[in-house]
Each structure stands twice: as structure tokens, then as C-alpha cells.
Design a protein around this motif. Structure first.
Motif, short mmCIF file in Angstrom:
data_model
loop_
_atom_site.label_atom_id
_atom_site.label_comp_id
_atom_site.label_asym_id
_atom_site.label_seq_id
_atom_site.Cartn_x
_atom_site.Cartn_y
_atom_site.Cartn_z
N LEU A 96 60.68 21.33 -11.79
CA LEU A 96 61.15 20.83 -13.08
C LEU A 96 62.18 21.79 -13.66
CD1 LEU A 96 57.64 19.99 -14.59
CD2 LEU A 96 59.26 18.37 -13.58
N THR A 97 63.14 21.24 -14.38
CA THR A 97 64.14 22.06 -15.05
C THR A 97 63.54 22.60 -16.35
OG1 THR A 97 65.88 20.68 -14.12
CG2 THR A 97 66.49 22.12 -15.97
N VAL A 98 63.51 23.93 -16.48
CA VAL A 98 62.99 24.57 -17.68
C VAL A 98 64.12 24.76 -18.69
CG1 VAL A 98 61.93 26.69 -18.58
CG2 VAL A 98 61.22 25.77 -16.36
N LYS A 99 65.26 25.21 -18.19
CA LYS A 99 66.38 25.53 -19.07
C LYS A 99 67.67 25.41 -18.27
CE LYS A 99 66.91 29.91 -20.37
NZ LYS A 99 66.68 31.19 -21.06
N SER A 100 68.74 25.05 -18.96
CA SER A 100 70.03 25.00 -18.27
C SER A 100 71.14 25.49 -19.19
CB SER A 100 70.34 23.58 -17.79
OG SER A 100 70.47 22.70 -18.88
N GLU A 101 72.14 26.11 -18.57
CA GLU A 101 73.36 26.50 -19.27
C GLU A 101 74.50 25.78 -18.58
OE1 GLU A 101 74.28 30.65 -19.75
OE2 GLU A 101 72.18 31.10 -20.25
N LEU A 102 75.30 25.06 -19.36
CA LEU A 102 76.33 24.19 -18.79
C LEU A 102 77.71 24.55 -19.29
CD1 LEU A 102 74.47 20.83 -19.55
CD2 LEU A 102 74.21 22.28 -17.53
N GLN A 103 78.68 24.42 -18.41
CA GLN A 103 80.08 24.58 -18.79
C GLN A 103 80.87 23.42 -18.19
OE1 GLN A 103 81.80 28.54 -17.98
NE2 GLN A 103 79.71 29.15 -17.47
N PHE A 104 81.45 22.58 -19.05
CA PHE A 104 82.34 21.52 -18.59
C PHE A 104 83.75 22.09 -18.72
CE2 PHE A 104 78.53 19.30 -19.87
CZ PHE A 104 78.39 18.31 -18.91
N LEU A 105 84.43 22.27 -17.58
CA LEU A 105 85.69 23.00 -17.58
C LEU A 105 86.93 22.11 -17.64
CD1 LEU A 105 84.67 25.65 -14.93
CD2 LEU A 105 84.68 25.89 -17.40
N ARG A 106 86.86 20.94 -17.05
CA ARG A 106 87.99 20.01 -17.11
C ARG A 106 87.49 18.60 -16.88
NH1 ARG A 106 92.17 21.75 -12.53
NH2 ARG A 106 92.12 23.64 -13.72
N PRO A 107 88.21 17.61 -17.40
CA PRO A 107 87.74 16.23 -17.28
C PRO A 107 87.84 15.69 -15.85
CG PRO A 107 89.82 16.32 -18.51
CD PRO A 107 89.43 17.72 -18.20
N VAL A 108 86.93 14.79 -15.54
CA VAL A 108 86.92 14.09 -14.26
C VAL A 108 87.16 12.62 -14.57
CG1 VAL A 108 85.49 13.49 -12.26
CG2 VAL A 108 85.26 15.74 -13.32
N THR A 109 87.97 11.96 -13.75
CA THR A 109 88.33 10.57 -14.04
C THR A 109 87.86 9.63 -12.93
OG1 THR A 109 90.51 10.93 -13.07
CG2 THR A 109 90.34 11.21 -15.44
N ALA A 110 87.90 8.35 -13.25
CA ALA A 110 87.50 7.32 -12.29
C ALA A 110 88.30 7.47 -11.01
CB ALA A 110 87.72 5.93 -12.89
N GLY A 111 87.63 7.30 -9.86
CA GLY A 111 88.28 7.39 -8.56
C GLY A 111 88.21 8.77 -7.94
N GLN A 112 87.78 9.77 -8.71
CA GLN A 112 87.71 11.12 -8.15
C GLN A 112 86.35 11.36 -7.50
OE1 GLN A 112 88.97 13.52 -11.64
NE2 GLN A 112 90.84 13.94 -10.46
N ARG A 113 86.31 12.28 -6.55
CA ARG A 113 85.07 12.66 -5.87
C ARG A 113 84.68 14.05 -6.32
NH1 ARG A 113 84.02 11.74 0.39
NH2 ARG A 113 83.22 9.82 -0.51
N VAL A 114 83.44 14.16 -6.82
CA VAL A 114 82.91 15.44 -7.29
C VAL A 114 82.02 16.02 -6.19
CG1 VAL A 114 81.59 16.61 -9.09
CG2 VAL A 114 82.93 14.57 -9.67
N VAL A 115 82.34 17.24 -5.77
CA VAL A 115 81.53 17.94 -4.77
C VAL A 115 80.75 19.02 -5.51
CG1 VAL A 115 81.56 19.36 -2.69
CG2 VAL A 115 83.25 17.52 -2.97
N ALA A 116 79.42 18.90 -5.49
CA ALA A 116 78.55 19.88 -6.16
C ALA A 116 77.90 20.76 -5.10
CB ALA A 116 77.49 19.17 -6.99
N LYS A 117 77.96 22.07 -5.34
CA LYS A 117 77.34 23.04 -4.42
C LYS A 117 76.30 23.84 -5.20
CE LYS A 117 81.38 23.43 -1.47
NZ LYS A 117 82.36 24.31 -0.83
N ALA A 118 75.05 23.73 -4.76
CA ALA A 118 73.95 24.46 -5.39
C ALA A 118 73.58 25.66 -4.55
CB ALA A 118 72.74 23.53 -5.54
N GLN A 119 73.28 26.76 -5.23
CA GLN A 119 72.87 27.99 -4.55
C GLN A 119 71.69 28.58 -5.33
OE1 GLN A 119 74.68 29.48 -1.79
NE2 GLN A 119 72.89 30.77 -1.63
#
Length: 194
Positions: A128-151
Motif C-alpha cells: 500500500l502507498t503510505v505517502k508520496s511526493e510528486l513533481q509534474f514537470l511538463r505537460p503530456v498531450t494526447a498521442g504521446q507515450r509515457v515510459v515510467a521507470k520504477a526503482q
């Protein structure tokens, strides 16, 4: 001498079952027919093209691997995972994921991709997620592919916690960073060999 159609289709089905990664070109050589004939046989038999077969094998593999949630609850498509270490997913932004006014992706979709990946990478039945810190750095638009890498960047076995950093990018440009403190049901430490 070429095999009759029914016999060829039976052998074709067996060949693909034995090796889902075999290409139409390789099959056409093996059965001494054109690539078009192989494609028509596959269509008749309801066998998907190579790309779909690869995707199916990958989903099945990750379904068996991911413990903390059903694979269909992961937002995006997991393409690589090593439990308690790292994971990668891709998310294609479609019109239903964006604000109609400006075509920018709604933030909760980027968060959901990152958060579900942080949960999926946990080698535990319950995470379960206890806490999160988020930073949205730039907008993403329709048609784009987001690659998420978790470590997994840190662990605190005494408190049943793991810390996961997720960096999401579009065309190698970072668009989102999330750091997640995860609660896990069972204590895990790097030295555990039980």
C-alpha cells in the motif's frame, strides 16, 4: 512437395504453439509458401500477428510475476519487472485521458501509472502507498507515450517499508517524478535468505 492446406494449417498452429516468436517469413520458408499464404492461414485460424503474440506472452509472464495486484489493475502496460528492484511500464495517452479544452493529460493518469508501478514492483501479497511526493514537470498531450521507470531506492524492514522512485518520460524528456513510501505486509530485508 507442398502439404495440403488443412495439414499445413495444423502444422502451422503447432509451429506457432512451439515458438510464439516465429515470424511469418520463417514460416513461409518452412512451409514453402508465400508470406501472404501464411498470413491468410493465420487469419483463418484466428492466430494473431507476431507483435500481438509477443505482447500476450509478456502479459502472461508478468501476470505470474506480479504479486501485489492483478496485472489488469496496473495502469499502463508493464514491459519489464524485477520484483523488489525495478520495473518499467508504458502508457499511451488517448483522447479520453486528456482535458478536451487543451488536450493535456489529466495528472491523475500519470500518478496512477507511477503509483500502480510502485505497488507492482513490491514482492509481496499486500503493498500500500503510505505517502508520496510528486513533481509534474511538463505537460503530456494526447498521442504521446509515457515510459515510467520504477526503482526501489531504500528499505526499512523494521517498519515494513520500501521506498520507490518513479521517473516518467516522453521521448526521453522527464515529465513526472514520484517518490513513494510503500507499506508491505511482510518484513523483507536484503539479507533474508529464508
Amino acid at each position: 512437395m507442398r502439404k495440403p492446406k488443412k495439414e499445413r494449417q495444423r502444422a502451422l498452429t503447432q509451429s506457432i504453439n512451439d515458438n510464439p516468436f516465429v515470424t511469418d517469413d520463417e514460416l513461409s520458408t518452412k512451409f514453402d509458401v508465400s508470406v501472404q499464404t501464411i498470413r491468410l492461414d493465420r487469419m483463418e485460424l484466428g492466430i494473431p500477428e507476431l507483435r500481438e503474440r509477443i505482447k500476450h506472452v509478456a502479459v502472461k509472464t508478468f501476470e505470474d510475476e506480479v504479486k501485489s495486484l492483478p496485472i489488469d489493475e496496473v495502469i499502463g502496460e508493464i514491459i519489464d519487472i524485477e520484483l523488489d528492484e525495478r520495473a518499467i511500464s508504458i502508457f499511451d495517452v488517448k483522447p479520453e485521458h486528456v482535458f478536451q479544452r487543451n488536450q493535456i493529460a489529466r495528472g491523475h493518469h500519470l500518478f496512477a501509472q507511477a503509483n500502480s508501478l510502485a505497488v507492482a514492483v513490491m514482492n509481496d501479497e499486500l503493498a500500500l502507498t503510505v505517502k508520496s511526493e510528486l513533481q509534474f514537470l511538463r505537460p503530456v498531450t494526447a498521442g504521446q507515450r509515457v515510459v515510467a521507470k520504477a526503482q526501489v531506492v531504500d528499505r526499512n524492514p523494521e517498519k515494513n517499508r520500501a521506498y520507490v522512485k518513479v521517473v516518467s518520460s516522453v521521448d526521453l524528456a522527464t515529465v513526472f517524478i514520484g517518490t513513494f513510501e510503500m507499506y508491505r505486509m511482510t518484513e523483507q530485508s536484503e539479507g533474508d535468505e529464508k
